[in-house]
Enzyme design. Structure first.
Site, PDB file in Angstrom:
ATOM      1  N   ARG A 248      -8.674  10.650   7.223  1.00  0.00           N
ATOM      2  CA  ARG A 248      -8.794   9.864   8.527  1.00  0.00           C
ATOM      3  C   ARG A 248      -8.371  10.732   9.752  1.00  0.00           C
ATOM      4  O   ARG A 248      -7.480  11.546   9.665  1.00  0.00           O
ATOM      5  CB  ARG A 248      -8.206   8.554   8.448  1.00  0.00           C
ATOM      6  CG  ARG A 248      -8.857   7.593   7.520  1.00  0.00           C
ATOM      7  CD  ARG A 248      -7.880   6.533   7.615  1.00  0.00           C
ATOM      8  NE  ARG A 248      -6.677   6.341   6.816  1.00  0.00           N
ATOM      9  CZ  ARG A 248      -5.302   6.716   7.161  1.00  0.00           C
ATOM     10  NH1 ARG A 248      -5.211   6.604   8.605  1.00  0.00           N
ATOM     11  NH2 ARG A 248      -4.485   6.909   6.510  1.00  0.00           N
TER      12      ARG A 248
ATOM     13  N   TYR B 201     -16.210  11.111   6.219  1.00  0.00           N
ATOM     14  CA  TYR B 201     -15.042  10.958   5.418  1.00  0.00           C
ATOM     15  C   TYR B 201     -14.840   9.281   5.085  1.00  0.00           C
ATOM     16  O   TYR B 201     -14.841   8.468   6.228  1.00  0.00           O
ATOM     17  CB  TYR B 201     -13.779  11.472   5.871  1.00  0.00           C
ATOM     18  CG  TYR B 201     -12.592  11.032   5.142  1.00  0.00           C
ATOM     19  CD1 TYR B 201     -12.340  11.518   3.775  1.00  0.00           C
ATOM     20  CD2 TYR B 201     -11.787   9.924   5.702  1.00  0.00           C
ATOM     21  CE1 TYR B 201     -11.403  10.733   3.105  1.00  0.00           C
ATOM     22  CE2 TYR B 201     -10.740   9.634   4.828  1.00  0.00           C
ATOM     23  CZ  TYR B 201     -10.652   9.911   3.355  1.00  0.00           C
ATOM     24  OH  TYR B 201      -9.426   9.365   2.847  1.00  0.00           O
TER      25      TYR B 201
ATOM     26  N   LYS C 265     -11.224   0.294   6.508  1.00  0.00           N
ATOM     27  CA  LYS C 265     -10.340   0.450   7.618  1.00  0.00           C
ATOM     28  C   LYS C 265     -10.463  -0.119   8.995  1.00  0.00           C
ATOM     29  O   LYS C 265      -9.817  -0.889   9.753  1.00  0.00           O
ATOM     30  CB  LYS C 265      -9.549   1.804   7.828  1.00  0.00           C
ATOM     31  CG  LYS C 265      -9.366   2.541   6.293  1.00  0.00           C
ATOM     32  CD  LYS C 265      -8.173   1.766   5.838  1.00  0.00           C
ATOM     33  CE  LYS C 265      -7.692   2.429   4.590  1.00  0.00           C
ATOM     34  NZ  LYS C 265      -6.480   1.674   3.959  1.00  0.00           N
TER      35      LYS C 265
ATOM     36  N   HIS D 136      -2.633  -4.446   4.969  1.00  0.00           N
ATOM     37  CA  HIS D 136      -2.830  -3.064   4.145  1.00  0.00           C
ATOM     38  C   HIS D 136      -2.217  -3.221   2.902  1.00  0.00           C
ATOM     39  O   HIS D 136      -1.190  -2.676   2.692  1.00  0.00           O
ATOM     40  CB  HIS D 136      -2.364  -1.798   5.146  1.00  0.00           C
ATOM     41  CG  HIS D 136      -2.651  -0.537   4.484  1.00  0.00           C
ATOM     42  ND1 HIS D 136      -2.021   0.875   4.880  1.00  0.00           N
ATOM     43  CD2 HIS D 136      -3.710  -0.162   3.683  1.00  0.00           C
ATOM     44  CE1 HIS D 136      -2.539   1.666   4.050  1.00  0.00           C
ATOM     45  NE2 HIS D 136      -3.732   1.263   3.701  1.00  0.00           N
TER      46      HIS D 136
ATOM     47  N   SER E 145      -0.546   4.853   3.239  1.00  0.00           N
ATOM     48  CA  SER E 145      -1.753   5.615   2.354  1.00  0.00           C
ATOM     49  C   SER E 145      -0.919   6.523   1.522  1.00  0.00           C
ATOM     50  O   SER E 145      -0.156   7.268   1.663  1.00  0.00           O
ATOM     51  CB  SER E 145      -2.803   6.222   3.338  1.00  0.00           C
ATOM     52  OG  SER E 145      -2.973   5.361   4.301  1.00  0.00           O
TER      53      SER E 145
ATOM     54  N   CYS F  68       0.860   6.135  -1.239  1.00  0.00           N
ATOM     55  CA  CYS F  68       2.001   6.172  -1.773  1.00  0.00           C
ATOM     56  C   CYS F  68       1.958   5.174  -3.054  1.00  0.00           C
ATOM     57  O   CYS F  68       2.925   4.414  -3.395  1.00  0.00           O
ATOM     58  CB  CYS F  68       2.864   5.244  -0.531  1.00  0.00           C
ATOM     59  SG  CYS F  68       3.437   6.437   0.567  1.00  0.00           S
ATOM     60  N   GLY F  69       1.084   5.008  -3.946  1.00  0.00           N
ATOM     61  CA  GLY F  69       0.959   4.541  -4.962  1.00  0.00           C
ATOM     62  C   GLY F  69       0.515   3.060  -5.166  1.00  0.00           C
ATOM     63  O   GLY F  69       0.581   2.381  -6.185  1.00  0.00           O
TER      64      GLY F  69
ATOM     65  N   ASP G  37      -5.687  -2.097  -1.879  1.00  0.00           N
ATOM     66  CA  ASP G  37      -5.795  -1.682  -0.420  1.00  0.00           C
ATOM     67  C   ASP G  37      -5.635  -2.787   0.695  1.00  0.00           C
ATOM     68  O   ASP G  37      -4.881  -2.445   1.735  1.00  0.00           O
ATOM     69  CB  ASP G  37      -6.908  -0.607  -0.236  1.00  0.00           C
ATOM     70  CG  ASP G  37      -6.626   0.405   0.978  1.00  0.00           C
ATOM     71  OD1 ASP G  37      -5.506   0.789   1.184  1.00  0.00           O
ATOM     72  OD2 ASP G  37      -7.447   0.625   1.654  1.00  0.00           O
TER      73      ASP G  37
ATOM     74  N   ARG H 231     -10.800  11.805  -3.512  1.00  0.00           N
ATOM     75  CA  ARG H 231     -10.953  10.371  -3.954  1.00  0.00           C
ATOM     76  C   ARG H 231     -11.865  10.198  -4.989  1.00  0.00           C
ATOM     77  O   ARG H 231     -12.922  11.053  -5.241  1.00  0.00           O
ATOM     78  CB  ARG H 231     -11.602   9.869  -2.586  1.00  0.00           C
ATOM     79  CG  ARG H 231     -10.462   9.798  -1.510  1.00  0.00           C
ATOM     80  CD  ARG H 231      -9.300   9.259  -1.338  1.00  0.00           C
ATOM     81  NE  ARG H 231      -8.462   9.050  -0.492  1.00  0.00           N
ATOM     82  CZ  ARG H 231      -7.861   8.083   0.169  1.00  0.00           C
ATOM     83  NH1 ARG H 231      -7.910   6.875  -0.296  1.00  0.00           N
ATOM     84  NH2 ARG H 231      -7.071   8.256   0.856  1.00  0.00           N
TER      85      ARG H 231
ATOM     86  N   ASP I  79       7.037   1.734 -15.109  1.00  0.00           N
ATOM     87  CA  ASP I  79       8.499   1.041 -14.955  1.00  0.00           C
ATOM     88  C   ASP I  79       8.703   0.534 -13.797  1.00  0.00           C
ATOM     89  O   ASP I  79       9.933  -0.203 -13.537  1.00  0.00           O
ATOM     90  CB  ASP I  79       9.386   2.343 -15.064  1.00  0.00           C
ATOM     91  CG  ASP I  79       9.319   2.978 -16.363  1.00  0.00           C
ATOM     92  OD1 ASP I  79       9.327   1.947 -17.492  1.00  0.00           O
ATOM     93  OD2 ASP I  79       9.094   4.074 -16.609  1.00  0.00           O
TER      94      ASP I  79
HETATM   95  C1  OXD Z   1      -5.954   5.252   3.344  1.00  0.00           C
HETATM   96  C2  OXD Z   1      -7.063   4.800   2.297  1.00  0.00           C
HETATM   97  O1  OXD Z   1      -6.253   6.090   3.702  1.00  0.00           O
HETATM   98  O2  OXD Z   1      -6.950   3.679   1.530  1.00  0.00           O
HETATM   99  O3  OXD Z   1      -5.063   4.352   3.391  1.00  0.00           O
HETATM  100  O4  OXD Z   1      -7.807   5.226   2.155  1.00  0.00           O
HETATM  101 MN    MN Z   2      -5.266   2.439   2.460  1.00  0.00          MN
END
Ligand code: OXD
Ligand code: MN
Length: 581
Positions: free
Chosen positions: A70, A198, A207, A227, A249, A251-252, A278, A367, A493
């Protein structure tokens, strides 16, 4: 289809004439149409077929090397009054933006087909869903939108019934980074995106619509577009509780949305159900609770780091019918990325012979796109038109220091402060430097469609409508020790922390009260079965000096949004500062 909405046909005709498209194709979302587009892209080289034995119906797309994330610096919110976009957005006057985009779109589809992509964000029959139409010249966008949204004839029928839709105009243009703009007109409910293929820039349902435009719509209609992942946690008694969690974005979120419980939990009967990874649209219900739907129908997940041990559910859905973007391939043409396993790839994400001196084999923001239903932990509640009731909202960040493993806000108003002050290290999901700590309120920094001061006020107002609001928590899976290693094992965990969160929601455990929120008591997080006990003192330490500095940094950050910062956030901050002393 016997009739078509006049405003839709007129807009399509105008766009086609202006862009001088060779053909116009109205997408119906059928299998046959999808297959034709895939065949076309195999011919043009936009897609490469992957190993048919191991990965049937899976394809690889290699994007332009300058078009891999992005572009926040080229993303604009164009409101009449610049103050309405807020300091959190780049702003351009709507007239200026229209002139700029009209210029870029003029003749840009010569020799190309214009695809009309009707889509519905959310279950097709939900009153909370909202529709849009994306016009694009990219068949890659069409096949991705088909996985990511309810796309095609059903959506078109709903649009004709509703009589309204968000207009999205997209062209990959010539992919020149100097001629790339993603602009939003929230007051017109429209989006224009030029010069990028992209995901976050080009799949306009995601988004651009479901966060930036929807957050604006949500403000006027009394709900929240966030989000956030949505997950159902089933305890051994068979009760399912739903959580929504916001993380910046990469971060799991995808991992948490489909986590596999650690062994002792699995044996005891815990299960995790995936509703979204998401975006969540949150609506106050008649009963005073908050209900969530996932507007999306698929995942656009980050590939690197996804493996049989970190996210077996994701891996299971990537064997069939998936589209990969910018991953590497092995000698026998299987998709590969760093962290998957110890095979050595043959070609890197640019299609070059793999050479470690060129950097990672897969792009760090590579991705996969898959349908949600392919996920083994998919919950059919994702189709519930009323959404699911949310017990807890979690705000998470990636912070090496200070932020504890978990902390509970005192109440909704304090929770809004916790969310508004979230900070996290930047990742490869956006172009720019990686690893720099920045404030990312509610993980919406790149996605808020209006002034954050107004947004926090809106959060407070939504809270006032809830007689049974979700409890609000902050988590941090990413604390590091002196050697730079992660202290908490993370992944499956994390359910250990979620169990504490759910116990707190039901008032089943007491906690340690501090000026910045409630922390777990000693031994409150179940560590049974862990091979190595993490240093819980380090993870749950309350560092008075660190928090004093943090509160003063928060105050400095809020300054940027004056005079629109709600009084009660000042009050919450003042209370914490006074208590810390
Ligand atoms: C982001 C996505 O960039 O979900 O947050 O693709
Ligand atoms: Mn996202």
């Amino acid at each position: 289809m016997t009739f078509r909405l006049a405003s839709l046909t007129k807009w399509v005709e105008q766009a086609a004439a202006h862009a001088r498209a060779d053909h116009v194709h109205w997408c119906d979302g059928s299998d046959a149409e999808n297959q034709r587009l895939i065949d076309l892209m195999l011919e043009t080289g936009d897609l490469v077929r992957l190993n048919e034995q191991t990965h049937p119906d899976c394809y690889l797309h290699r994007s332009d090397p300058d078009d891999v994330a992005r572009v926040e610096h080229l993303t604009y919110v164009c409101t009449e009054d610049p103050h309405d976009a807020g300091p959190n957005n780049n702003w351009m006057a709507p007239d200026e933006a229209h002139a700029l985009m009209d210029d870029l779109f003029a003749g840009c589809m010569e020799g190309r087909t214009l695809y009309v992509v009707p889509y519905c964000m959310g279950p097709i029959d939900s009153p909370f869903s909202r529709c849009g139409v994306e016009i694009t010249d990219s068949p890659y966008v069409v096949v991705n939108m088909r996985l990511m949204t309810r796309m095609g004839s059903d959506a078109l029928e709903r649009i004709e019934r509703d009589g309204s839709f968000v207009k999205g105009l997209h062209s990959t243009g010539d992919l020149d980074p100097e001629r790339r703009f993603i602009v939003h007109f929230p007051e017109e409910l429209s989006i224009q995106s030029f010069g990028s293929g992209y995901g976050g820039n080009a799949l306009l349902g995601k988004k651009c619509h479901a966060l930036r435009i929807a957050s604006h719509q949500a403000r006027t209609e009394g709900w929240l577009a966030e989000h956030m992942l949505i997950v159902g946690i089933e305890n051994p008694a068979g009760e399912v509780r739903y959580l929504a969690a916001a993380f910046p974005s990469a971060c799991g979120k995808t991992n948490m949305a489909m986590l596999i419980p650690p062994e002792p939990y699995r044996e005891a009967g815990w299960k995790v159900w995936t509703l979204g990874d998401d975006i969540a649209w949150l609506h106050p219900g008649q009963d005073g609770r908050l209900y969530a739907i996932n507007p999306e129908a698929g995942f656009f997940g980050v590939a690197p780091g996804t493996s049989r041990s970190t996210n077996p559910n994701a891996l299971a859905m990537l064997n069939k019918g998936a589209i990969f973007t910018n991953v590497a391939v092995t000698e026998d043409n299987q998709p590969w990325w760093e962290g998957l396993d110890d095979r050595v790839p043959a070609l890197d994400w640019r299609g070059r012979k793999y050479d470690p001196s060129n950097g990672p084999a897969a792009h760090p923001n590579s991705r996969f796109t898959t349908s949600m239903q392919a996920c083994p932990s998919y919950s059919d509640q994702a189709e519930n038109p009323d959404g699911v009731p949310i017990d807890a909202i979690i705000f998470g960040g990636r912070r090496a220091q200070l932020a504890p493993l978990v902390l509970q806000a005192r109440d909704w108003e304090h929770g809004v402060l916790v969310g508004a002050a979230m900070a996290s290290e930047t990742t490869a999901a956006a172009a720019g430097q990686v690893g720099v700590v920045r404030r990312d309120p509610m993980a919406m920094k790149p996605f808020g469609g209006y002034h954050f001061g107004d947004y926090w006020q809106h959060w407070l107002e939504v809270g006032q409508q809830l007689t049974h609001p979700p409890a609000i928590f902050q988590v941090n899976w990413f604390r590091r020790d002196d050697e730079g290693g992660f202290i908490w094992p993370g992944f499956g965990d994390n359910l250990r922390v979620v169990e504490w969160i759910l116990d707190r929601c039901r008032g089943q455990v007491s906690a340690v009260e501090t000026p910045v929120g409630f922390l777990p008591e000693d031994g409150a997080i179940d560590l049974s079965g862990l091979k190595r006990a993490p240093d819980m003192n380090a993870l749950l330490a309350y560092d008075v000096d660190g928090w004093r500095r943090e509160l003063s940094e928060m105050a400095g950050f809020f300054q940027e949004f004056e005079p629109r910062v709600p009084e009660s956030l000042h009050g919450q901050l003042a209370r914490a500062s006074a208590e810390i002393g």
